[in-house]
Motif scaffolding. Structure first.
Motif, PDB file in Angstrom:
ATOM      1  N   GLU B 109       0.813  -1.223   0.000  1.00  0.00           N
ATOM      2  CA  GLU B 109       0.000   0.000   0.000  1.00  0.00           C
ATOM      3  C   GLU B 109       0.845   1.271   0.000  1.00  0.00           C
ATOM      4  OE1 GLU B 109      -3.572   0.024   2.415  1.00  0.00           O
ATOM      5  OE2 GLU B 109      -3.314  -2.151   2.750  1.00  0.00           O
ATOM      6  N   LEU B 110       1.924   1.210  -0.769  1.00  0.00           N
ATOM      7  CA  LEU B 110       2.773   2.409  -0.929  1.00  0.00           C
ATOM      8  C   LEU B 110       2.236   3.200  -2.120  1.00  0.00           C
ATOM      9  CD1 LEU B 110       6.213   0.596  -0.599  1.00  0.00           C
ATOM     10  CD2 LEU B 110       4.990   1.870   1.197  1.00  0.00           C
ATOM     11  N   PRO B 111       2.656   4.483  -2.290  1.00  0.00           N
ATOM     12  CA  PRO B 111       2.254   5.222  -3.490  1.00  0.00           C
ATOM     13  C   PRO B 111       2.671   4.453  -4.730  1.00  0.00           C
ATOM     14  CG  PRO B 111       3.327   6.665  -1.919  1.00  0.00           C
ATOM     15  CD  PRO B 111       3.478   5.274  -1.392  1.00  0.00           C
ATOM     16  N   LYS B 112       1.819   4.508  -5.736  1.00  0.00           N
ATOM     17  CA  LYS B 112       2.071   3.710  -6.929  1.00  0.00           C
ATOM     18  C   LYS B 112       3.140   4.339  -7.808  1.00  0.00           C
ATOM     19  CE  LYS B 112      -2.549   2.108  -6.508  1.00  0.00           C
ATOM     20  NZ  LYS B 112      -3.882   2.629  -6.447  1.00  0.00           N
ATOM     21  N   ASN B 113       3.986   3.474  -8.399  1.00  0.00           N
ATOM     22  CA  ASN B 113       5.044   3.919  -9.325  1.00  0.00           C
ATOM     23  C   ASN B 113       5.901   5.046  -8.744  1.00  0.00           C
ATOM     24  OD1 ASN B 113       4.122   2.127 -11.311  1.00  0.00           O
ATOM     25  ND2 ASN B 113       2.575   3.632 -11.977  1.00  0.00           N
ATOM     26  N   ALA B 114       6.124   4.981  -7.435  1.00  0.00           N
ATOM     27  CA  ALA B 114       6.872   6.070  -6.795  1.00  0.00           C
ATOM     28  C   ALA B 114       8.330   5.678  -6.621  1.00  0.00           C
ATOM     29  CB  ALA B 114       6.251   6.396  -5.446  1.00  0.00           C
ATOM     30  N   GLU B 115       9.198   6.655  -6.792  1.00  0.00           N
ATOM     31  CA  GLU B 115      10.621   6.419  -6.533  1.00  0.00           C
ATOM     32  C   GLU B 115      10.828   6.413  -5.039  1.00  0.00           C
ATOM     33  OE1 GLU B 115      13.198   9.181  -8.422  1.00  0.00           O
ATOM     34  OE2 GLU B 115      12.249   8.891 -10.388  1.00  0.00           O
ATOM     35  N   LEU B 116      11.637   5.485  -4.597  1.00  0.00           N
ATOM     36  CA  LEU B 116      11.929   5.491  -3.166  1.00  0.00           C
ATOM     37  C   LEU B 116      13.370   5.080  -2.960  1.00  0.00           C
ATOM     38  CD1 LEU B 116      12.021   2.299  -2.230  1.00  0.00           C
ATOM     39  CD2 LEU B 116       9.549   2.543  -2.302  1.00  0.00           C
ATOM     40  N   SER B 117      13.860   5.445  -1.784  1.00  0.00           N
ATOM     41  CA  SER B 117      15.217   5.021  -1.488  1.00  0.00           C
ATOM     42  C   SER B 117      15.169   4.193  -0.208  1.00  0.00           C
ATOM     43  CB  SER B 117      16.133   6.240  -1.411  1.00  0.00           C
ATOM     44  OG  SER B 117      16.442   6.539  -0.102  1.00  0.00           O
ATOM     45  N   ILE B 118      15.817   3.029  -0.306  1.00  0.00           N
ATOM     46  CA  ILE B 118      15.802   2.098   0.825  1.00  0.00           C
ATOM     47  C   ILE B 118      17.038   2.394   1.667  1.00  0.00           C
ATOM     48  CG2 ILE B 118      15.832  -0.345   1.485  1.00  0.00           C
ATOM     49  CD1 ILE B 118      14.783  -0.929  -1.383  1.00  0.00           C
ATOM     50  N   ARG B 119      16.822   2.497   2.978  1.00  0.00           N
ATOM     51  CA  ARG B 119      17.962   2.805   3.841  1.00  0.00           C
ATOM     52  C   ARG B 119      17.742   2.257   5.237  1.00  0.00           C
ATOM     53  NH1 ARG B 119      16.582   9.160   3.747  1.00  0.00           N
ATOM     54  NH2 ARG B 119      17.739   8.958   1.821  1.00  0.00           N
ATOM     55  N   LEU B 127      22.290   7.265   9.043  1.00  0.00           N
ATOM     56  CA  LEU B 127      21.590   6.693   7.902  1.00  0.00           C
ATOM     57  C   LEU B 127      22.560   5.884   7.063  1.00  0.00           C
ATOM     58  CD1 LEU B 127      19.424   9.731   6.712  1.00  0.00           C
ATOM     59  CD2 LEU B 127      18.651   7.687   7.937  1.00  0.00           C
ATOM     60  N   LEU B 128      22.064   4.748   6.539  1.00  0.00           N
ATOM     61  CA  LEU B 128      22.872   3.928   5.649  1.00  0.00           C
ATOM     62  C   LEU B 128      22.022   3.641   4.421  1.00  0.00           C
ATOM     63  CD1 LEU B 128      25.480   2.216   5.224  1.00  0.00           C
ATOM     64  CD2 LEU B 128      24.228   0.309   6.254  1.00  0.00           C
ATOM     65  N   SER B 129      22.329   4.331   3.320  1.00  0.00           N
ATOM     66  CA  SER B 129      21.528   4.129   2.116  1.00  0.00           C
ATOM     67  C   SER B 129      21.923   2.832   1.454  1.00  0.00           C
ATOM     68  CB  SER B 129      21.770   5.284   1.142  1.00  0.00           C
ATOM     69  OG  SER B 129      21.167   6.441   1.658  1.00  0.00           O
ATOM     70  N   ILE B 130      20.925   2.069   1.017  1.00  0.00           N
ATOM     71  CA  ILE B 130      21.196   0.786   0.371  1.00  0.00           C
ATOM     72  C   ILE B 130      21.016   0.904  -1.131  1.00  0.00           C
ATOM     73  CG2 ILE B 130      20.578  -1.657   0.284  1.00  0.00           C
ATOM     74  CD1 ILE B 130      21.713  -0.743   2.965  1.00  0.00           C
ATOM     75  N   LYS B 131      19.850   1.274  -1.574  1.00  0.00           N
ATOM     76  CA  LYS B 131      19.617   1.395  -3.005  1.00  0.00           C
ATOM     77  C   LYS B 131      18.340   2.175  -3.277  1.00  0.00           C
ATOM     78  CE  LYS B 131      18.074  -2.124  -5.286  1.00  0.00           C
ATOM     79  NZ  LYS B 131      17.829  -3.465  -5.846  1.00  0.00           N
ATOM     80  N   LEU B 141       6.307  -3.572  -3.421  1.00  0.00           N
ATOM     81  CA  LEU B 141       7.731  -3.650  -3.709  1.00  0.00           C
ATOM     82  C   LEU B 141       8.310  -4.856  -2.989  1.00  0.00           C
ATOM     83  CD1 LEU B 141      10.273  -1.819  -4.739  1.00  0.00           C
ATOM     84  CD2 LEU B 141      10.488  -1.338  -2.306  1.00  0.00           C
ATOM     85  N   THR B 142       9.154  -5.600  -3.670  1.00  0.00           N
ATOM     86  CA  THR B 142       9.809  -6.752  -3.029  1.00  0.00           C
ATOM     87  C   THR B 142      11.302  -6.669  -3.280  1.00  0.00           C
ATOM     88  OG1 THR B 142       7.846  -8.052  -3.519  1.00  0.00           O
ATOM     89  CG2 THR B 142       9.820  -9.257  -2.839  1.00  0.00           C
ATOM     90  N   GLU B 143      12.079  -6.793  -2.209  1.00  0.00           N
ATOM     91  CA  GLU B 143      13.542  -6.741  -2.336  1.00  0.00           C
ATOM     92  C   GLU B 143      14.150  -7.763  -1.390  1.00  0.00           C
ATOM     93  OE1 GLU B 143      15.711  -4.890  -4.116  1.00  0.00           O
ATOM     94  OE2 GLU B 143      14.209  -3.660  -5.166  1.00  0.00           O
ATOM     95  N   THR B 144      15.283  -8.315  -1.814  1.00  0.00           N
ATOM     96  CA  THR B 144      16.018  -9.207  -0.910  1.00  0.00           C
ATOM     97  C   THR B 144      17.234  -8.447  -0.406  1.00  0.00           C
ATOM     98  OG1 THR B 144      15.331 -11.082  -2.229  1.00  0.00           O
ATOM     99  CG2 THR B 144      17.156 -11.438  -0.696  1.00  0.00           C
ATOM    100  N   GLU B 164      12.221   5.785   2.013  1.00  0.00           N
ATOM    101  CA  GLU B 164      11.901   7.200   1.860  1.00  0.00           C
ATOM    102  C   GLU B 164      11.313   7.373   0.480  1.00  0.00           C
ATOM    103  OE1 GLU B 164      14.125  11.200   3.149  1.00  0.00           O
ATOM    104  OE2 GLU B 164      14.615  10.495   1.147  1.00  0.00           O
ATOM    105  N   ILE B 165      10.028   7.718   0.422  1.00  0.00           N
ATOM    106  CA  ILE B 165       9.309   7.723  -0.849  1.00  0.00           C
ATOM    107  C   ILE B 165       9.109   9.149  -1.332  1.00  0.00           C
ATOM    108  CG2 ILE B 165       7.210   6.961  -2.035  1.00  0.00           C
ATOM    109  CD1 ILE B 165       7.011   5.130   0.679  1.00  0.00           C
ATOM    110  N   THR B 166       9.517   9.397  -2.550  1.00  0.00           N
ATOM    111  CA  THR B 166       9.297  10.706  -3.160  1.00  0.00           C
ATOM    112  C   THR B 166       7.971  10.671  -3.899  1.00  0.00           C
ATOM    113  OG1 THR B 166      11.662  10.910  -3.486  1.00  0.00           O
ATOM    114  CG2 THR B 166      10.277  12.446  -4.692  1.00  0.00           C
ATOM    115  N   LEU B 167       7.031  11.517  -3.475  1.00  0.00           N
ATOM    116  CA  LEU B 167       5.725  11.518  -4.108  1.00  0.00           C
ATOM    117  C   LEU B 167       5.777  12.273  -5.417  1.00  0.00           C
ATOM    118  CD1 LEU B 167       3.385  12.263  -1.088  1.00  0.00           C
ATOM    119  CD2 LEU B 167       3.928  10.064  -2.118  1.00  0.00           C
TER     120      LEU B 167
END
Lengths: 255, 381
Positions: B109-119, B127-131, B141-144, B164-167
């Motif tokens: 239930e995240l915003p659709k087609n939204a860019e986000l940064s996983i950290r 903060l440790l940014s992953i991707k 979204l699914t990530e391993t 962190e999702i950019t709307l």
């Protein structure tokens, strides 16, 4: 009483402008200097207020030696001697008021006047001077917005601010038309008569000379070739001073 | 004899025409114009010009939301957190683990087609940014991911995994590029202003020394006059760009200070020359008249000299400020700082639409100052 004794001026390039010239001007006299351009008239007038330093000779006014004066003393003498110029020599971009007030600088505190401050009574004095020569309505005009005759009247008002004992007028009407010439000469004559100011004025026109001069001195190549009453200048004398080709020059045939 | 003369005359004319043609041919050969290339590069030109003509001025304000989930590392260091049943949420499977374990991270239930940064939000707040990733059309979204030693809980405080999702569809605001351009433009205008000021301060005394009617009196005066004049002419022959290059090497590439020094020097020389001509042109009559009233030297300068030169001086100074803004727009290319430096960096990194913003700003500022300076100068005359 102005006394000129053995005045000689040699310019650095060797030109002898004045040669051993002596004469006196009693208080209140209207003296006219005549002579060709280059005969030394302007040099003589400028030696009297030391815009030019004479090479030899002595000029005294009421017993004070002008030729020896320096610094503050010289400025003190200069402020008693007004000067009117052929080309008016106004600061064109300044207002008429500022131009007239600049005639008072010799009396004022150096610092406050440098900052542009003039006491109220000086402004009153300037207005009175302008009223006297009929340009009071031009107070705030820029000097270069005025006609030639008006500009010369500003020049006279500036001189009035000095409350002079003596006025030097260097061809005051040579840049003006004949009718204006008489108008300007009449202002100068009025100062001479009403304020008892001595006047030394250089002129070219025979009719002006005969109308205004009390006494005339003729210069030729820096040497005095004539001194006498205007009525003594006849055609022959005029030719002697101005050279053989001289025509009888008159400012106007009407007056 | 006459015919010979006229023959020689026409021969001379023919020779002059031949010489001019030869010079033109030579200059064409030297400059190697390649019209074919101009035409064949049309697609490239279209792309570059297209970007330049679409300057980046407005951007969308990026609104950001953060969704986070506690992840106990190792298991048991903290109680396993609960996952809300609905709303934007992250599940971690398994919910805890040891460093080097792989976990599956899912977002719902995240915003659709939204860019986000996983950290990672570490226990100490770091903060440790992953991707970076993008949610799918369902807002999932699914990530391993691999747990790391640094994500271990400290004093019972676990690390959190955060998106962190950019709307998209944020408010329209001035773009960052526009802000950067404005900043650089201010630097440029003030660089020109300070250089003009410094230059004028030096130019005024120099101009009096280089004015023949003031200085050229006696042998000492003449010597000063010729030395100052020669000095001004020599300095004037240096292009501000050349000087800026030299000073950029000394005080640092991209520093506005390099531009200021270069412009100050050329302004002092050029205004010194212009002012001196203005001083030479003053009418000596008023000086004579004010001196004759018994005024002292200072009063003569203030009442007879200054009114005559002030309008010219102000007019030349404003004109030169205008010129200096123009020069300082390009002085950045050689390391002088300001808008030119910004522009050269954007061109070198092929960011043409941002270059377009800078070019637009230069055009507007130069136009505005040109108008302003000519209006002010009109008032002064």
């Amino acid at each position: 009483m102005l006394k000129v004794e053995h005045l000689t001026k040699v310019y650095p390039n060797g030109t002898v402008a004045l040669k051993d010239l002596s004469f006196e001007v009693p208080d209140g006299e209207f003296l006219v200097i005549i002579g060709l351009s280059g005969s030394g008239k302007s040099t003589l007038l400028r030696c009297i207020n030391r815009l030019i330093d004479p090479t030899e000779g002595k000029i005294t006014m009421d017993g004070i030696d002008i030729t020896a004066a320096k610094g503050a003393e010289l400025r003190h003498i200069r402020r008693q001697i007004g000067m009117i110029f052929q080309h008016f020599n106004l600061v064109k971009r300044s207002s008429v008021m500022t131009n007239v007030l600049s005639g008072r600088l010799g009396y004022l505190n150096s610092w406050s006047s440098t900052l542009g401050y003039f006491p109220h009574e000086e402004k009153e004095r300037a207005l009175a001077a302008m009223t006297r020569v009929g340009i009071a309505d031009k107070v705030h005009s820029r000097a270069d917005a005025l006609s030639g005759g008006q500009q010369q009247r500003v020049g006279i008002a500036r001189t009035l601010m000095q409350e002079p004992k003596l006025i030097l007028a260097d061809e005051p009407v040579a840049s003006l038309d004949p009718v204006l010439a008489h108008s300007i000469m009449q202002y100068i004559e009025k100062l001479n008569e009403e304020d008892n100011v001595s006047v030394i004025c250089s002129l070219h026109y025979l009719d002006l000379i005969q109308r205004y001069a009390e006494r005339v001195i003729g210069l030729k190549d820096g040497v005095k070739v004539f001194e006498g009453l205007p009525s003594e200048i006849n055609r022959a004398k005029f030719k002697e001073i101005y050279g053989e080709e001289a025509q009888d020059m008159r400012a106007t045939a009407l007056v | 004899m006459e015919t010979l003369k006229s023959l020689l005359h026409s021969l001379k004319r023919v020779l002059i025409i031949i010489a001019v043609i030869a010079l033109l041919v030579l200059s064409i050969r030297v400059t190697k114009p390649d019209l074919v290339k101009l035409v064949s590069s049309f697609p490239k030109a279209k792309s570059i010009m297209g970007q330049l003509l679409r300057p980046e001025i407005l951007g969308r304000e990026s609104e950001k939301i953060t969704v986070a989930q506690l992840v106990p590392v190792p298991c048991g260091s903290v109680a396993n957190p609960e996952v809300p049943a609905s709303g934007p949420r992250i599940t971690v499977d398994p919910p805890c683990g040891n460093p080097k374990d792989k976990v599956q991270v899912r977002g719902y239930e995240l915003p659709k087609n939204a860019e986000l940064s996983i950290r990672w939000i570490l226990p100490d707040g770091g903060l440790l940014s992953i991707k970076n990733a993008v949610t799918n059309a369902n807002g999932e979204l699914t990530e391993t991911m691999e747990l790391r030693p640094i994500t271990a809980a400290v004093d019972g405080k676990p690390a959190q995994l955060a998106f962190e999702i950019t709307l998209p569809e944020g408010k329209v605001v001035a773009s960052q590029t526009l802000k950067d351009v404005l900043d650089a433009m201010f630097v440029t205008i003030f660089m020109a202003l300070i250089a003009t000021t410094i230059g004028t301060i030096f130019a005024v005394p120099l101009s009096f020394l280089a004015a023949s009617n003031i200085t050229r009196k006696g042998w000492l005066g003449s010597a000063v006059y010729y030395i100052v004049r020669a000095f001004l002419n020599i300095i004037r022959s240096y292009e501000p760009l050349v000087l800026a290059t030299i000073f950029a090497m000394i005080v640092g590439f991209g520093s506005p200070f390099a531009g200021v020094i270069a412009l100050s020097i050329t302004t002092a020389a050029s205004l010194g020359k212009m002012f001196s001509e203005s001083v030479e042109g003053i009418d000596s009559g008023p000086i004579e008249a004010v001196t004759a009233t018994g005024a002292n030297k200072l009063q003569v300068v203030v009442y007879a000299v200054v009114p005559q030169i002030i309008p010219d001086f102000l007019s030349f100074t404003i004109y030169h400020w205008d010129i200096n803004v123009r020069i300082s727009t390009i002085i950045g290319f050689v390391g002088g700082g300001g808008i030119g430096y910004f522009l050269s960096q954007r061109i070198n990194t092929l960011q043409y639409s941002q270059s377009g913003t800078a070019l637009l700003a230069i055009i507007l500022v130069v136009w505005a100052l040109d108008f302003l300076s000519s209006e002010i100068r009109k008032q002064l005359v």
